[in-house]
Scaffold this active site. Structure first.
Site, PDB file in Angstrom:
ATOM      1  N   CYS A   9     -35.361 -44.770 -25.852  1.00  0.00           N
ATOM      2  CA  CYS A   9     -33.947 -45.103 -25.765  1.00  0.00           C
ATOM      3  C   CYS A   9     -33.693 -46.252 -24.816  1.00  0.00           C
ATOM      4  CB  CYS A   9     -33.148 -43.916 -25.243  1.00  0.00           C
ATOM      5  SG  CYS A   9     -33.429 -42.408 -26.138  1.00  0.00           S
ATOM      6  N   GLY A  35     -34.070 -48.648 -29.644  1.00  0.00           N
ATOM      7  CA  GLY A  35     -33.597 -47.547 -30.478  1.00  0.00           C
ATOM      8  C   GLY A  35     -32.613 -48.036 -31.504  1.00  0.00           C
ATOM      9  N   ASN A 109     -32.572 -41.982 -20.685  1.00  0.00           N
ATOM     10  CA  ASN A 109     -33.769 -42.490 -21.352  1.00  0.00           C
ATOM     11  C   ASN A 109     -34.969 -41.786 -20.725  1.00  0.00           C
ATOM     12  OD1 ASN A 109     -35.671 -45.565 -21.063  1.00  0.00           O
ATOM     13  ND2 ASN A 109     -35.795 -44.024 -22.638  1.00  0.00           N
ATOM     14  N   GLY A 110     -35.785 -41.167 -21.569  1.00  0.00           N
ATOM     15  CA  GLY A 110     -36.977 -40.496 -21.047  1.00  0.00           C
ATOM     16  C   GLY A 110     -37.117 -39.102 -21.614  1.00  0.00           C
ATOM     17  N   TYR A 248     -45.906 -52.722 -25.477  1.00  0.00           N
ATOM     18  CA  TYR A 248     -45.270 -52.734 -26.789  1.00  0.00           C
ATOM     19  C   TYR A 248     -43.749 -52.689 -26.754  1.00  0.00           C
ATOM     20  CZ  TYR A 248     -43.357 -50.685 -31.034  1.00  0.00           C
ATOM     21  OH  TYR A 248     -42.577 -50.439 -32.124  1.00  0.00           O
ATOM     22  N   SER A 289     -44.634 -58.221 -31.321  1.00  0.00           N
ATOM     23  CA  SER A 289     -45.040 -57.728 -30.001  1.00  0.00           C
ATOM     24  C   SER A 289     -46.421 -58.219 -29.567  1.00  0.00           C
ATOM     25  CB  SER A 289     -45.003 -56.196 -29.987  1.00  0.00           C
ATOM     26  OG  SER A 289     -45.736 -55.683 -31.061  1.00  0.00           O
ATOM     27  N   ASP A 352     -51.118 -55.132 -30.459  1.00  0.00           N
ATOM     28  CA  ASP A 352     -50.890 -54.559 -29.123  1.00  0.00           C
ATOM     29  C   ASP A 352     -51.481 -53.170 -28.967  1.00  0.00           C
ATOM     30  OD1 ASP A 352     -48.506 -52.592 -29.760  1.00  0.00           O
ATOM     31  OD2 ASP A 352     -48.074 -54.492 -30.741  1.00  0.00           O
ATOM     32  N   CYS A 388     -47.937 -38.675 -25.585  1.00  0.00           N
ATOM     33  CA  CYS A 388     -47.025 -38.945 -24.462  1.00  0.00           C
ATOM     34  C   CYS A 388     -45.985 -37.836 -24.385  1.00  0.00           C
ATOM     35  CB  CYS A 388     -46.312 -40.277 -24.693  1.00  0.00           C
ATOM     36  SG  CYS A 388     -45.070 -40.618 -23.422  1.00  0.00           S
ATOM     37  N   CYS A 437     -48.466 -45.633 -15.378  1.00  0.00           N
ATOM     38  CA  CYS A 437     -48.861 -44.427 -16.096  1.00  0.00           C
ATOM     39  C   CYS A 437     -49.784 -44.879 -17.214  1.00  0.00           C
ATOM     40  CB  CYS A 437     -47.647 -43.717 -16.694  1.00  0.00           C
ATOM     41  SG  CYS A 437     -48.148 -42.352 -17.786  1.00  0.00           S
ATOM     42  N   CYS A 440     -51.603 -41.818 -21.801  1.00  0.00           N
ATOM     43  CA  CYS A 440     -51.968 -41.771 -23.226  1.00  0.00           C
ATOM     44  C   CYS A 440     -53.349 -42.391 -23.466  1.00  0.00           C
ATOM     45  CB  CYS A 440     -50.889 -42.383 -24.114  1.00  0.00           C
ATOM     46  SG  CYS A 440     -50.314 -43.977 -23.601  1.00  0.00           S
TER      47      CYS A 440
HETATM   48  P1  AMP Z   1     -50.354 -47.320 -36.220  1.00  0.00           P
HETATM   49  O1  AMP Z   1     -50.182 -47.889 -37.557  1.00  0.00           O
HETATM   50  O2  AMP Z   1     -49.868 -45.893 -36.159  1.00  0.00           O
HETATM   51  O3  AMP Z   1     -51.721 -47.505 -35.626  1.00  0.00           O
HETATM   52  O4  AMP Z   1     -49.321 -48.070 -35.275  1.00  0.00           O
HETATM   53  C1  AMP Z   1     -49.696 -49.160 -34.496  1.00  0.00           C
HETATM   54  C2  AMP Z   1     -48.564 -50.141 -34.466  1.00  0.00           C
HETATM   55  O5  AMP Z   1     -47.347 -49.507 -34.071  1.00  0.00           O
HETATM   56  C3  AMP Z   1     -48.847 -51.232 -33.470  1.00  0.00           C
HETATM   57  O6  AMP Z   1     -48.925 -52.415 -34.186  1.00  0.00           O
HETATM   58  C4  AMP Z   1     -47.687 -51.243 -32.505  1.00  0.00           C
HETATM   59  O7  AMP Z   1     -47.062 -52.506 -32.479  1.00  0.00           O
HETATM   60  C5  AMP Z   1     -46.729 -50.196 -33.003  1.00  0.00           C
HETATM   61  N1  AMP Z   1     -46.437 -49.159 -31.989  1.00  0.00           N
HETATM   62  C6  AMP Z   1     -47.101 -48.846 -30.878  1.00  0.00           C
HETATM   63  N2  AMP Z   1     -46.506 -47.839 -30.196  1.00  0.00           N
HETATM   64  C7  AMP Z   1     -45.413 -47.509 -30.909  1.00  0.00           C
HETATM   65  C8  AMP Z   1     -44.364 -46.541 -30.741  1.00  0.00           C
HETATM   66  N3  AMP Z   1     -44.349 -45.731 -29.699  1.00  0.00           N
HETATM   67  N4  AMP Z   1     -43.388 -46.472 -31.688  1.00  0.00           N
HETATM   68  C9  AMP Z   1     -43.402 -47.287 -32.761  1.00  0.00           C
HETATM   69  N5  AMP Z   1     -44.378 -48.231 -32.981  1.00  0.00           N
HETATM   70  C10 AMP Z   1     -45.366 -48.331 -32.078  1.00  0.00           C
HETATM   71 FE1  SF4 Z   2     -46.215 -42.091 -22.174  1.00  0.00          FE
HETATM   72 FE2  SF4 Z   2     -48.405 -43.581 -22.319  1.00  0.00          FE
HETATM   73 FE3  SF4 Z   2     -46.125 -44.568 -21.342  1.00  0.00          FE
HETATM   74 FE4  SF4 Z   2     -47.481 -42.788 -19.945  1.00  0.00          FE
HETATM   75  S1  SF4 Z   2     -48.193 -44.842 -20.521  1.00  0.00           S
HETATM   76  S2  SF4 Z   2     -45.289 -42.817 -20.279  1.00  0.00           S
HETATM   77  S3  SF4 Z   2     -48.280 -41.452 -21.563  1.00  0.00           S
HETATM   78  S4  SF4 Z   2     -46.513 -43.919 -23.447  1.00  0.00           S
END
Ligand code: AMP
Ligand code: SF4
Length: 457
Positions: A9, A35, A109-110, A248, A289, A352, A388, A437, A440
């Site tokens: 958010c 969001g 947010n969080g 990201y 990104s 990313d 996360c 942090c 993940c």
């Molecule tokens: P995936 O296809 O599930 O491996 O998603 C990886 C892609 O999702 C990467 O290219 C990132 O840019 C994007 N991404 C990374 N973290 C998030 C997130 N928390 N929510 C939405 N997209 C994400």
């Molecule tokens: Fe969540 Fe990873 Fe961000 Fe930590 S670094 S708050 S586990 S997304």
């Protein structure tokens, strides 16, 4: 069940500013990348708080006429993304409590990790909940605590565990609260005779405001009687900014804890290129990104940066996805490769992060179909191996490809010619060794996880 409450958010507030709701609208619009599913604004007008909120983008929820009706010099707003299941209207923020003594609105947010324990306590004390969001818990807690609003906010903050950047607004006061670990960003800056507060500094720049102050971990900022008061509610607070904010989530023009997000990403690309002896013709990034990291990689490796992929910026979350047969015919709405750039070339493709692995696999195929002779994937973050619990939807453990497969297996799965990730030491270096942090990536959560710990068993 645990999927329901993951949220990403953005929050924004305007204190003691003429047309506070319009200013908040601009702020939220700039934070829209945080969001896209719902948006809302609460404005305080002569002792009453009025709220407008709904599903969709900020520009869809608010018309000029609606904003003109929302008069007042204090406002808070929220943009929200929630995964399936958590989208009921009652969860759309701001949430308002109308007590006999005062009205309070809240945006958050969080993710609060002791929310289940707090909810049970509140329910036993007779509180009735309208939705499933943890923000409502915070609102009930503030109402129940003793003393002035400031004391109530203070004692509530002390009981919360997890990630939270919260704005609380009564008819004439505003509070900005950041969690003890500083997991989510929150900053503020002076505007006219008042202040604006927001999740990211890019929301200040659109208003022509180029300096800012961070709300510190464990700090509460009170905005009252036209002045700002800084208060610490936790002396043990420490810095654990979410690494994914840099990697990201945040906009490249934002500054998080004195580091520009674009510069951070560029540095990750540079670090990835150091000690990488891959022979390639061009470096490309996955828009948007990963472009900063790709520029950093190209600079360090001296392999030319190219635009090999183009993104259609108008594919929103509500876009009707192509049917299977359209997909089979190669209808790709989100990303296209440029054959004139990649054909016959050995390509370093920077992304990313890899979450489920679907995006990388799709892009490698896209590039090969466009004629790339080799695709070497470099990921500007470490392997994501753990979920996360602090408000970013990085999926459940079962869905995380990095939790199930080795680097070599992932490489085969995404059909890349080679694959490398960053390590955590490099990530810390990109953050100037400020606390991050990285749970993940390494499973080291910086708080107790309470009932969420069961997910990891
Ligand atoms: P995936 O296809 O599930 O491996 O998603 C990886 C892609 O999702 C990467 O290219 C990132 O840019 C994007 N991404 C990374 N973290 C998030 C997130 N928390 N929510 C939405 N997209 C994400
Ligand atoms: Fe969540 Fe990873 Fe961000 Fe930590 S670094 S708050 S586990 S997304």
């Amino acid at each position: 069940m645990f999927d329901e409450i993951h949220e990403e958010c953005g929050v924004f507030g305007a204190y003691n500013i003429k047309d506070a709701s319009s200013i908040t609208y601009y702020g939220l619009h700039t934070l829209q990348h945080r969001g896209q599913e719902a948006s809302g604004i609460a404005v305080s007008d002569h002792g009453h708080i009025h709220v407008k909120k709904g599903k969709g983008l900020t520009i869809d929820v608010f018309t000029k006429e609606k904003l003109e009706q929302m008069k007042g010099n204090m406002a808070i707003g929220h943009v929200r993304y929630s995964t399936a299941g958590g989208q009921e209207n009652a969860n759309i923020q701001p949430i308002v409590a109308r007590g006999s003594k005062r009205e309070i609105a809240i945006v958050h947010n969080g993710q609060i990790v002791n929310e289940k324990e707090l909810r049970v306590e509140l329910e036993e004390a007779g509180c009735i909940f309208q939705g499933t969001s943890d923000s409502e818990i915070v609102l009930h807690m503030i109402q129940k605590e003793e003393g002035s609003l400031c004391e109530k906010v203070m004692s509530t903050a002390k009981k919360l565990v997890g990630a939270f950047s919260i704005l609380v607004m009564s008819e004439n006061e505003m509070y900005a609260i950041r969690d003890q670990k500083g997991l989510r960003p929150l900053s503020y800056t002076k505007m006219q005779d008042g202040y604006v507060i927001g999740s990211e500094t890019c929301a200040f720049e659109v208003l022509g405001l180029y300096s800012h102050t961070d709300v510190l971990p464990g700090q509460i900022i009170q905005f009252k009687d036209g002045i700002v008061r800084k208060m610490i509610y936790d002396e043990q607070a420490s810095n654990h900014m979410c690494a994914m904010e840099y990697i990201y989530f945040a906009r490249p023009d934002s500054v998080i804890e004195n580091i520009n997000v674009h510069n951070f990403r560029k540095e990750t690309g540079r670090l990835l290129a150091q000690n990488d002896d891959v022979k390639a013709d061009i470096v490309i990034g996955v828009p948007d990104s990963s472009l900063s990291a790709a520029i950093g990689y190209a600079e360090q490796s001296e392999i030319p940066f190219e635009t090999g992929l183009v993104k259609n910026r108008f594919v929103g979350r509500t876009f009707i996805q192509p049917t299977q047969s359209q997909r089979d015919r190669g209808v790709r709405m989100k990303l296209s490769a440029i054959p004139h750039v990649v054909s016959g070339k050995s390509v370093v493709m920077i992304d990313d992060s890899i979450v489920r692995g679907t995006t990388s696999r799709r892009i490698v195929r896209l590039l090969k179909e466009a004629g790339a002779s080799e695709v070497h994937v470099r990921i500007a973050s470490p392997i994501i191996t753990s979920p996360c619990f602090y408000g970013v939807d990085t999926s459940t453990k079962e869905e995380l490809i990095g939790a199930r497969m080795s680097k070599e297996e992932i490489c085969r799965y995404i059909e890349a010619d080679s694959l490398e990730f960053m390590n955590i030491a490099q990530l810390s270096k990109a953050a100037n060794e400020q606390g991050l942090c990285t749970a993940c990536f390494d499973g080291n959560y910086c708080t107790d996880l309470f009932s969420y710990a069961k997910v990891l068993e």
